[in-house]
Enzyme design. Sequence first.
Site, PDB file in Angstrom:
ATOM      1  N   LYS A 101      36.724  -0.669  54.749  1.00  0.00           N
ATOM      2  CA  LYS A 101      36.328   0.254  55.913  1.00  0.00           C
ATOM      3  C   LYS A 101      36.906   2.395  56.171  1.00  0.00           C
ATOM      4  O   LYS A 101      38.563   1.107  55.103  1.00  0.00           O
ATOM      5  CB  LYS A 101      35.962  -0.527  57.484  1.00  0.00           C
ATOM      6  CG  LYS A 101      35.831  -2.426  57.530  1.00  0.00           C
ATOM      7  CD  LYS A 101      35.282  -2.974  58.666  1.00  0.00           C
ATOM      8  CE  LYS A 101      34.777  -3.363  59.708  1.00  0.00           C
ATOM      9  NZ  LYS A 101      34.213  -4.281  60.640  1.00  0.00           N
ATOM     10  N   TYR A 148      24.462  -1.694  60.764  1.00  0.00           N
ATOM     11  CA  TYR A 148      24.648  -2.700  62.359  1.00  0.00           C
ATOM     12  C   TYR A 148      24.071  -3.002  62.755  1.00  0.00           C
ATOM     13  O   TYR A 148      24.462  -2.567  64.302  1.00  0.00           O
ATOM     14  CB  TYR A 148      26.084  -2.435  62.111  1.00  0.00           C
ATOM     15  CG  TYR A 148      27.388  -2.692  61.402  1.00  0.00           C
ATOM     16  CD1 TYR A 148      27.682  -4.129  61.342  1.00  0.00           C
ATOM     17  CD2 TYR A 148      28.418  -1.741  60.714  1.00  0.00           C
ATOM     18  CE1 TYR A 148      28.649  -4.285  61.224  1.00  0.00           C
ATOM     19  CE2 TYR A 148      29.407  -1.701  59.998  1.00  0.00           C
ATOM     20  CZ  TYR A 148      30.124  -3.464  60.126  1.00  0.00           C
ATOM     21  OH  TYR A 148      31.322  -3.986  60.099  1.00  0.00           O
ATOM     22  N   ASN A 196      39.729  -2.848  61.198  1.00  0.00           N
ATOM     23  CA  ASN A 196      39.915  -4.207  61.121  1.00  0.00           C
ATOM     24  C   ASN A 196      39.657  -3.755  59.524  1.00  0.00           C
ATOM     25  O   ASN A 196      39.310  -5.317  59.298  1.00  0.00           O
ATOM     26  CB  ASN A 196      39.060  -5.410  61.945  1.00  0.00           C
ATOM     27  CG  ASN A 196      37.849  -5.779  61.964  1.00  0.00           C
ATOM     28  OD1 ASN A 196      37.341  -4.294  60.659  1.00  0.00           O
ATOM     29  ND2 ASN A 196      37.037  -5.890  62.345  1.00  0.00           N
ATOM     30  N   HIS A 216      34.559  -4.975  56.211  1.00  0.00           N
ATOM     31  CA  HIS A 216      33.493  -6.278  56.481  1.00  0.00           C
ATOM     32  C   HIS A 216      33.435  -7.235  55.565  1.00  0.00           C
ATOM     33  O   HIS A 216      33.286  -6.699  54.298  1.00  0.00           O
ATOM     34  CB  HIS A 216      32.264  -5.387  56.673  1.00  0.00           C
ATOM     35  CG  HIS A 216      30.798  -5.855  56.746  1.00  0.00           C
ATOM     36  ND1 HIS A 216      30.241  -6.636  57.477  1.00  0.00           N
ATOM     37  CD2 HIS A 216      29.664  -6.802  55.794  1.00  0.00           C
ATOM     38  CE1 HIS A 216      28.902  -7.118  57.216  1.00  0.00           C
ATOM     39  NE2 HIS A 216      28.833  -7.192  56.156  1.00  0.00           N
ATOM     40  N   GLU A 273      22.253  -7.430  52.897  1.00  0.00           N
ATOM     41  CA  GLU A 273      23.200  -5.766  53.068  1.00  0.00           C
ATOM     42  C   GLU A 273      23.741  -5.422  51.393  1.00  0.00           C
ATOM     43  O   GLU A 273      23.904  -4.643  50.898  1.00  0.00           O
ATOM     44  CB  GLU A 273      24.603  -6.636  53.203  1.00  0.00           C
ATOM     45  CG  GLU A 273      24.488  -7.450  54.627  1.00  0.00           C
ATOM     46  CD  GLU A 273      26.022  -7.821  55.336  1.00  0.00           C
ATOM     47  OE1 GLU A 273      27.018  -8.030  54.576  1.00  0.00           O
ATOM     48  OE2 GLU A 273      25.434  -7.857  57.058  1.00  0.00           O
TER      49      GLU A 273
HETATM   50  P1  RTP Z   1      32.144  -7.395  59.978  1.00  0.00           P
HETATM   51  O1  RTP Z   1      30.468  -7.778  60.707  1.00  0.00           O
HETATM   52  O2  RTP Z   1      32.561  -6.311  60.089  1.00  0.00           O
HETATM   53  O3  RTP Z   1      32.484  -8.020  59.036  1.00  0.00           O
HETATM   54  O4  RTP Z   1      33.368  -8.234  61.033  1.00  0.00           O
HETATM   55  P2  RTP Z   1      32.510  -9.860  61.672  1.00  0.00           P
HETATM   56  O5  RTP Z   1      31.631  -9.946  61.400  1.00  0.00           O
HETATM   57  O6  RTP Z   1      34.067 -10.400  62.229  1.00  0.00           O
HETATM   58  O7  RTP Z   1      32.449  -9.409  63.471  1.00  0.00           O
HETATM   59  P3  RTP Z   1      31.241  -8.590  63.978  1.00  0.00           P
HETATM   60  O8  RTP Z   1      31.364  -9.187  65.599  1.00  0.00           O
HETATM   61  O9  RTP Z   1      29.593  -8.692  63.054  1.00  0.00           O
HETATM   62  O10 RTP Z   1      31.217  -7.714  64.053  1.00  0.00           O
HETATM   63  C1  RTP Z   1      30.864  -6.133  63.869  1.00  0.00           C
HETATM   64  C2  RTP Z   1      32.631  -5.445  63.377  1.00  0.00           C
HETATM   65  O11 RTP Z   1      31.956  -4.808  64.851  1.00  0.00           O
HETATM   66  C3  RTP Z   1      33.638  -4.177  65.700  1.00  0.00           C
HETATM   67  N1  RTP Z   1      33.496  -5.009  66.498  1.00  0.00           N
HETATM   68  N2  RTP Z   1      34.309  -4.110  67.489  1.00  0.00           N
HETATM   69  N3  RTP Z   1      36.160  -3.624  70.196  1.00  0.00           N
HETATM   70  C4  RTP Z   1      35.134  -4.752  70.063  1.00  0.00           C
HETATM   71  O12 RTP Z   1      35.411  -5.531  70.817  1.00  0.00           O
HETATM   72  C5  RTP Z   1      34.749  -4.961  68.633  1.00  0.00           C
HETATM   73  N4  RTP Z   1      33.790  -6.489  68.216  1.00  0.00           N
HETATM   74  C6  RTP Z   1      33.238  -6.371  67.001  1.00  0.00           C
HETATM   75  C7  RTP Z   1      34.708  -5.061  64.134  1.00  0.00           C
HETATM   76  O13 RTP Z   1      34.701  -3.700  63.172  1.00  0.00           O
HETATM   77  C8  RTP Z   1      33.843  -5.604  63.608  1.00  0.00           C
HETATM   78  O14 RTP Z   1      34.289  -6.092  62.354  1.00  0.00           O
HETATM   79 MG    MG Z   2      29.486  -9.401  61.233  1.00  0.00          MG
END
Ligand code: RTP
Ligand code: MG
Length: 140
Positions: free
Chosen positions: A11, A51, A114, A117, A128
């Site tokens: 990212k 997304y 973070n 992804h 994806e």
């Molecule tokens: P990713 O899809 O990016 O691999 O991350 P993930 O599965 O661990 O988390 P996900 O729930 O799919 O969320 C996608 C991305 O959205 C951002 N996020 N921001 N501000 C917030 O509370 C929040 N929650 C999620 C993060 O960049 C997350 O990786």
């Molecule tokens: Mg995710």
Amino acid sequence: MAIERTLSIIKPDATKRNLTGKIVAKFEDAGLRVVASKRIHLSLAQAGAFYAEHAARGFYGELCEFMASEPVVVQVLQGEGAIAKNRDVMGATNPANAADGTIRKEFALSVGENSVHGSDSEASAAREIAFFFSGLELVG
Ligand code: RTP
Ligand code: MG
């Protein structure tokens, strides 16, 4: 366990800080092979489409703007159980909850910024990977 492919994105917070090589080393050390890789700068619309599953979430606008803010490195990782293995190497979404040695523990700045992804299921991985790469670009 089956050989799988999964989609990874390094990212903007990580590309900006020149962490691409250190993050790829973590994938390779875990036995994941990079079978496709490119550096791109997503438009806001492309980030939004990628997304789309999060469109109803409060953080969606911020997430899309962040993903379009700087270049990213999109990669296909291949290996035994690659989807779950990549998620293990990444660590928890919120770096405060990420285990020692994971990418997010070491490099992530916040729950939003973070660093990486990773696809979260076989269906997501297929969608994806196809979003960014044609079959000819995957060299196993
Ligand atoms: P990713 O899809 O990016 O691999 O991350 P993930 O599965 O661990 O988390 P996900 O729930 O799919 O969320 C996608 C991305 O959205 C951002 N996020 N921001 N501000 C917030 O509370 C929040 N929650 C999620 C993060 O960049 C997350 O990786
Ligand atoms: Mg995710």
